[in-house]
Write an enzyme that holds these catalytic residues in place. Structure first.
Site, short mmCIF file in Angstrom:
data_model
loop_
_atom_site.label_atom_id
_atom_site.label_comp_id
_atom_site.label_asym_id
_atom_site.label_seq_id
_atom_site.Cartn_x
_atom_site.Cartn_y
_atom_site.Cartn_z
N GLY A 15 0.99 -1.27 -0.01
CA GLY A 15 -0.09 -0.09 -0.01
C GLY A 15 0.87 1.29 -0.02
CD GLN A 16 -1.53 6.48 0.15
OE1 GLN A 16 -0.78 7.51 -0.37
NE2 GLN A 16 -2.53 6.80 1.15
CG ASN A 132 -6.44 5.35 11.22
OD1 ASN A 132 -5.90 5.57 12.62
ND2 ASN A 132 -6.09 6.02 10.24
CG ASP A 160 -1.98 12.49 15.52
OD1 ASP A 160 -2.91 12.87 14.59
OD2 ASP A 160 -1.78 11.03 15.84
NE ARG A 163 -0.92 14.97 10.27
CZ ARG A 163 -1.89 13.99 10.27
NH1 ARG A 163 -2.69 13.66 11.07
NH2 ARG A 163 -1.75 13.23 9.14
CG HIS A 188 -4.36 8.56 14.80
ND1 HIS A 188 -3.71 9.66 14.58
CD2 HIS A 188 -4.55 7.99 13.76
CE1 HIS A 188 -3.61 9.85 13.15
NE2 HIS A 188 -4.23 8.69 12.77
P1 NAD Z 1 -3.64 1.58 1.47
O1 NAD Z 1 -4.73 0.90 1.11
O2 NAD Z 1 -2.75 1.95 0.38
O3 NAD Z 1 -2.50 0.09 1.86
C1 NAD Z 1 -2.91 -0.70 2.87
C2 NAD Z 1 -2.45 -2.10 2.30
O4 NAD Z 1 -2.99 -2.93 3.49
C3 NAD Z 1 -2.92 -2.61 1.22
O5 NAD Z 1 -2.05 -2.98 0.11
C4 NAD Z 1 -4.02 -3.70 1.58
O6 NAD Z 1 -4.12 -4.88 0.50
C5 NAD Z 1 -3.15 -4.23 2.70
N1 NAD Z 1 -3.98 -5.15 3.56
C6 NAD Z 1 -5.39 -5.04 3.60
N2 NAD Z 1 -5.81 -6.05 4.57
C7 NAD Z 1 -4.63 -6.54 4.94
C8 NAD Z 1 -4.40 -7.79 5.79
N3 NAD Z 1 -5.41 -8.60 6.36
N4 NAD Z 1 -3.11 -8.08 5.97
C9 NAD Z 1 -2.04 -7.47 5.49
N5 NAD Z 1 -2.31 -6.34 4.43
C10 NAD Z 1 -3.56 -6.05 4.28
O7 NAD Z 1 -3.46 2.37 2.81
P2 NAD Z 1 -2.52 3.33 3.39
O8 NAD Z 1 -2.84 4.63 2.86
O9 NAD Z 1 -1.14 2.69 3.40
O10 NAD Z 1 -2.83 3.25 4.94
C11 NAD Z 1 -2.90 2.24 5.60
C12 NAD Z 1 -3.62 2.20 7.05
O11 NAD Z 1 -3.06 3.20 7.80
C13 NAD Z 1 -4.96 2.86 7.06
O12 NAD Z 1 -5.67 2.45 8.02
C14 NAD Z 1 -4.83 4.13 7.16
O13 NAD Z 1 -5.89 5.09 7.75
C15 NAD Z 1 -3.77 4.37 8.36
N6 NAD Z 1 -2.95 5.60 8.58
C16 NAD Z 1 -2.69 5.85 10.13
C17 NAD Z 1 -1.96 6.85 10.23
C18 NAD Z 1 -1.69 7.07 11.75
O14 NAD Z 1 -0.98 8.12 12.08
N7 NAD Z 1 -1.90 6.14 12.59
C19 NAD Z 1 -1.59 7.72 9.34
C20 NAD Z 1 -1.97 7.35 8.07
C21 NAD Z 1 -2.95 6.29 7.42
C1 LMR Z 2 -3.99 10.53 9.17
O1 LMR Z 2 -4.03 10.95 10.38
O2 LMR Z 2 -3.44 11.17 8.26
C2 LMR Z 2 -4.50 9.24 9.05
O3 LMR Z 2 -5.14 8.70 10.24
C3 LMR Z 2 -5.65 8.98 7.93
C4 LMR Z 2 -6.81 9.39 8.32
O4 LMR Z 2 -7.70 8.57 8.00
O5 LMR Z 2 -6.89 10.35 8.88
#
Ligand code: NAD
Ligand code: LMR
Length: 332
Positions: A15-16, A132, A160, A163, A188
């Site tokens: 993923g990203q 999340n 956060d 930020r 969060h």
């Molecule tokens: P994304 O969709 O680009 O990537 C997520 C990846 O997880 C995908 O490749 C997907 O195939 C994979 N995936 C799904 N189910 C899975 C499983 N059971 N086992 C392993 N891999 C699995 O998403 P992203 O933008 O990389 O974000 C990932 C997560 O991080 C999201 O939940 C997003 O909300 C969260 N996030 C949290 C924070 C934070 O500060 N805590 C910040 C940004 C994003």
């Molecule tokens: C963030 O804080 O950027 C991530 O948790 C993505 C979201 O869902 O806000």
């Protein structure tokens, strides 16, 4: 003598965030420029081809510290022997959703991956949950992996925290590295409390409290807090995708400080299992100010909490209790 490699698991590696994070780890940003690593990357079968592409790029980048790559859709293979687990796998929220809206999809992933980690990770594996709802996913992981010490399971609120540092540095037009000791309390989510009461800025005349340099309580108590609380949503609105490079960088900061220690006189924010400090109910993964030494975090004690802050600490704790109940109802 060269150090033994550390095995670092990244779930959701196709993923990203994964795409931004794995090169940082392979370059030594997370564990240091002298620490070899072996990357374990997990994703789900529909992402297997993309995951293999990431592996090909890691080989092509010829990172000197990267001593091996495991790219797999098998959770047991991915978790075997890992020393650090960065749990990014899951589904991100889209525009208009709150983070708890992704709850039912994501908590069940954390329940099932808890047992793979518990059975197959190295002893004393440190876990950081990024996906999340991060605090509640971490709590579910903790509850379904009872043999992993609770001290080893954390969630990411460092983004956060960073930020908040960024907003203060922009407002004062100072280097972000001169600002320290902001606190993110709680979830969060949009109820988190970014607190600058104890934050300081290093100036040529010594360290000054942020509240002295920004004598605008109205801005600090309203706009600043809302900007940090809503920053994730603002990124989604702008990019049509959730934050990735800042999330990956902050995940590296979280693990680096946990493993290598926080600088003297500086604390950071980490989502950790509450022990009742600051009258936060135990049984929640809640973001506190922590210092780290010898691979262990410790909640900073004795900070004064005024009535304004107390209300905000309680509000975000209440949301976390409700999320916990909701998570269990999704799992039953
Ligand atoms: P994304 O969709 O680009 O990537 C997520 C990846 O997880 C995908 O490749 C997907 O195939 C994979 N995936 C799904 N189910 C899975 C499983 N059971 N086992 C392993 N891999 C699995 O998403 P992203 O933008 O990389 O974000 C990932 C997560 O991080 C999201 O939940 C997003 O909300 C969260 N996030 C949290 C924070 C934070 O500060 N805590 C910040 C940004 C994003
Ligand atoms: C963030 O804080 O950027 C991530 O948790 C993505 C979201 O869902 O806000």
């Amino acid at each position: 003598m060269a150090k033994d490699p550390v095995r670092v698991l990244v779930t959701g590696a196709a993923g990203q965030i994964g795409y931004a994070l794995v090169p940082m780890i392979a370059r030594g940003v997370m564990l240091g420029a002298d620490q070899p690593v072996i990357l374990h990357m997990l994703d789900i079968p529909p992402a297997a081809e993309a995951l293999n592409g990431v592996k090909m790029e890691l080989v092509d980048a010829a990172f000197p510290l990267l001593k091996g790559v495991v790219a797999t859709t098998d959770a047991v293979e991915a978790c075997t022997g890992v020393n650090i687990a960065v749990m990014v796998g899951g589904f991100p929220r889209k525009e208009g959703m709150e983070r708890k809206d992704v709850m039912s999809k994501n908590v069940s992933i954390y329940k099932s991956q808890a047992s793979a980690l518990e059975k197959h990770a190295a002893a004393n594996c440190k876990v950081l949950v990024v996906a999340n709802p991060a605090n509640t996913n971490a709590l579910i992981l903790k509850e379904f992996a009872p043999s992993i010490p609770e001290k080893n399971i954390t969630c990411l609120t460092r983004l956060d925290h960073n930020r908040a540092l960024g907003q203060i540095s922009e407002r004062l037009n100072v280097q972000v590295s001169d600002v320290k000791n902001v606190i993110i309390w709680g979830n969060h989510s949009s109820t988190q409390y970014p607190d600058v009461t104890h934050a300081t800025v290093s100036t040529p005349a010594g360290e000054k409290p942020v509240r002295e340099l920004i004598a605008d309580d109205q801005w600090l108590n309203t706009e600043f807090i809302a900007t940090v609380q809503q920053r994730g949503a603002a990124i989604i609105k702008a990019r049509k995708l959730s934050s990735a490079l800042s999330a990956a960088s902050s995940a590296c900061d979280h693990i680096r400080d946990w493993v290598l220690g926080t600088p003297e006189g500086t604390w950071v924010s980490m989502g950790v299992y509450s022990d009742g400090s600051y009258n936060v109910p135990s049984g929640l993964i809640y973001s506190f100010p922590v210092t780290c030494k010898n691979g262990e975090w410790c909640i900073v004690q004795g900070l004064s909490i005024d009535e304004f802050s107390r209300n905000k600490l309680d509000l975000t704790a209440k949301e976390l209790s409700e999320e916990k109940d909701l998570a269990y109802s999704c799992l039953s």
